[in-house]
Each structure stands twice: as C-alpha cells, then as structure tokens.
Enzyme design. Structure first.
Site, mmCIF file in Angstrom:
data_model
loop_
_atom_site.group_PDB
_atom_site.id
_atom_site.type_symbol
_atom_site.label_atom_id
_atom_site.label_comp_id
_atom_site.label_asym_id
_atom_site.label_seq_id
_atom_site.Cartn_x
_atom_site.Cartn_y
_atom_site.Cartn_z
ATOM 1 N N SER A 151 1.311 -1.260 -0.515
ATOM 2 C CA SER A 151 0.134 -0.132 0.060
ATOM 3 C C SER A 151 1.149 1.350 0.549
ATOM 4 O O SER A 151 1.940 1.433 0.516
ATOM 5 C CB SER A 151 -0.641 0.050 1.579
ATOM 6 O OG SER A 151 -1.255 0.968 1.406
ATOM 7 N N TYR A 164 -0.728 -0.334 9.849
ATOM 8 C CA TYR A 164 -1.670 -1.247 8.208
ATOM 9 C C TYR A 164 -0.134 -0.781 7.175
ATOM 10 O O TYR A 164 0.212 -1.306 6.921
ATOM 11 C CB TYR A 164 -2.730 0.105 8.003
ATOM 12 C CG TYR A 164 -3.189 -0.881 6.808
ATOM 13 C CD1 TYR A 164 -3.410 -1.947 5.852
ATOM 14 C CD2 TYR A 164 -3.013 0.438 5.453
ATOM 15 C CE1 TYR A 164 -4.492 -2.715 5.092
ATOM 16 C CE2 TYR A 164 -3.311 -0.214 3.897
ATOM 17 C CZ TYR A 164 -4.177 -1.616 3.547
ATOM 18 O OH TYR A 164 -4.670 -1.314 2.362
ATOM 19 N N LYS A 168 2.322 -2.505 6.043
ATOM 20 C CA LYS A 168 3.077 -3.455 4.219
ATOM 21 C C LYS A 168 3.775 -2.794 3.678
ATOM 22 O O LYS A 168 4.550 -3.488 2.648
ATOM 23 C CB LYS A 168 1.814 -2.279 3.390
ATOM 24 C CG LYS A 168 0.185 -2.396 3.884
ATOM 25 C CD LYS A 168 -0.257 -4.061 2.941
ATOM 26 C CE LYS A 168 -1.580 -4.515 2.815
ATOM 27 N NZ LYS A 168 -1.381 -5.566 2.352
#
Length: 303
Positions: A151, A164, A168
């Site tokens: 991401s 997150y 990632k």
C-alpha cells in the site's frame, strides 16, 4: 492464447473486491483457482463461507474451474490448507496472490495493542504463512510466482495507519527477500500497491471537503482495474520480473523506486553528537524528504 493456461493459482481475500476480480480474471485466462476468503469483517471479526463459494460458482458458471477455501491466513495450518487444496484438487500450485487484509485505523496515541497485534498477524504474518507453504512446493517443482499486495500508506504515508503502514512495508521486505532467496528456483516475487474503492477504503471517513473529493476520485478506481497487472505478473512472460513494486490507479500503472543512499559524508576522526548536529544535519538537510501522505503525491484526478 490464455495467459495462465494450465496454471493453478491461489488468491487470498478473493471473496470480494480486488481479490475477487483477480480470481475471476485468472480463471478467464485459463487458470484453475483456489478462492480463499475467511469472509470476516474489515476489522477481522467473524467468518462467512458465502463470499468464497459465490466466486467459485461464478467461475464455474463461465466454464472455469475453482475451489473455495475459507481458512484464516493468520493461522499457519489454515495457510497451509490453501496450498494443500491447490495440490489435492489440481495437482500443483503455480502462483500465489497475497491480497487478504484488514484495517484497524486509529490515530497512533490511541492505537491499542490489539489493534496492532491483530493487523500485523493478518496483514503480514499471514502473508508469510501462505508464502512459506507455497515456497516449499515452488522449490520442489522449480517454478512459481508471488504477487503481494502492499500500500502507498506504507510506501509514502497516511494518517491513523501506523499498524497498516508497518505491515505493508513489511510485505515489501518479505517480497524482496523471497525474490532474492528463491531466484535459483525460478521463483519471482513482486508487489502491487492498489488504488481502488472497496470495503476497506469505504471504512475511512472523510474529515473535510478535500478528503470528500478524494473519496469521490477513489470511487472511480474500480477493483477490476487492478486485476490485469496481477494476472500479467503471474504469467510465464513475466518470469524475469522480480523484486519490483508497482502501483495501479485506474488506468495508470506506476513503478516505484526503492531506498538507496543519496548522500554521504565522511570524517576520518569519526563522529560526535556535536559534529552530527553542527555539520552532518545541515549538510544533509537539502536532501531530506518532506512528510507527505499518499493523497499528496497522487493529487491529480485519474482518467
């Protein structure tokens, strides 16, 4: 000729969104597909066998072949069952798409240990478990392809996504290490950072007018725009492509740079805290990168 004719591909998180589109396109391009989806919520709660089976039914409806797997990728035995289903049902495994994931967005000082642990367990550890299970089969047969979803939240940055973003960026390191370690076994490994409207992006509430406009831009980036790159990277024609980071934004495809040294400074007598502050930091300051979010870098409307 179909790009994935006679190949067997496993796609995690394939019951909805990006994973679903990849599974469908892979099947249309000739692959037999293991459709993995736990069927849980975007925060990782619950389970539902329906989404994976619905995609399998759709694939069989247009003449393809697929099997549903509802294992939790964050459980090593569950991850192993995904590869096991491929081999038991179709006799081999040729490609793995690590796409499954959750969001637990919290501003950092409010992020709980559970918010961190749960997301890392699924979004990073789960990718390792699935990849490790497939790697043993890939090594034995001397071929295989990985496509891992990263991401721009990790590659560039975003608010409220420390867990997150860390996961990632970890996926990028995992992919690069797989590419290096398994090159001798004719295995390639690449990453894709997707821009697409999905259940996950829909959970992020806009905070102001600028954010609302960005949401409207993202809504035009449908998951089917991501699938062609993922399927292309699984094909034999892409075997020499490995260790790369791509991004897809509607009809745009980007190749990302990777960290490399850009400046250096040497002192034969070594460094002290004083000389760091007085000499090194001022010399390097013009090369420091500025803090940005993904939306700051990708600020134009996609076409």
């Amino acid at each position: 000729m179909a790009k994935l004719k006679d190949k067997v591909v496993a796609v995690t998180g394939a019951g909805r969104g990006i994973g679903r589109e990849i599974a469908l396109l892979a099947a249309r391009e000739g692959a037999k597909v293991v459709v993995n989806d736990l069927g849980g919520s975007q925060e990782g709660d619950g389970a539902d066998v329906g989404p994976a089976q619905e995609v399998v039914n759709e694939i069989k409806g247009f003449g393809g072949d697929a099997v549903a797997n509802t294992a939790d990728i964050s459980n090593p035995q569950g991850a192993q069952s995904i590869i096991g289903d491929a081999i038991d049902r179709f006799g081999r495994i040729d490609g793995v798409v690590n796409n499954a994931g959750i969001l637990r967005d919290r501003i950092f000082h409010k992020m709980s240990q559970d918010d961190w642990d749960t997301l890392i367990r699924i979004n990073l550890n789960g990718y390792f478990y699935v990849s490790k299970a497939a790697a043993l089969a890939f090594k034995e047969q001397g071929s295989g392809s990985f496509v891992h979803f990263t991401s721009t939240s990790g590659l560039i940055g975003n608010f409220g996504q420390a867990n997150y973003s860390a996961a990632k960026m970890g996926v990028v390191g995992l992919s690069n290490s797989i590419a290096l370690d398994m090159a001798r076994s004719n295995v390639n490994s690449n990453c894709i950072a997707p821009f697409a409207w999905s259940r996950m992006t829909a959970t992020i509430p806009p905070q102001n007018e600028e954010e609302r406009k960005r949401v409207e831009r993202i809504k035009s980036m449908t998951p089917d725009k991501i699938a062609p790159l993922a399927v292309g990277l699984l094909s034999d024609e892409a075997k020499e492509v490995t260790g790369q980071i791509f991004a897809v934004r509607k009809n745009e495809i980007f190749l990302f740079s990777v960290p490399r040294p850009i400046r250096s400074m040497h002192r034969s007598e070594g460094w002290t805290p004083d000389s760091i502050v007085s000499d090194l930091l001022p010399a390097f300051r013009s090369s420091f990168h500025k803090m940005e979010r993904s939306g700051d870098v990708f600020s134009w409307d996609p076409i």
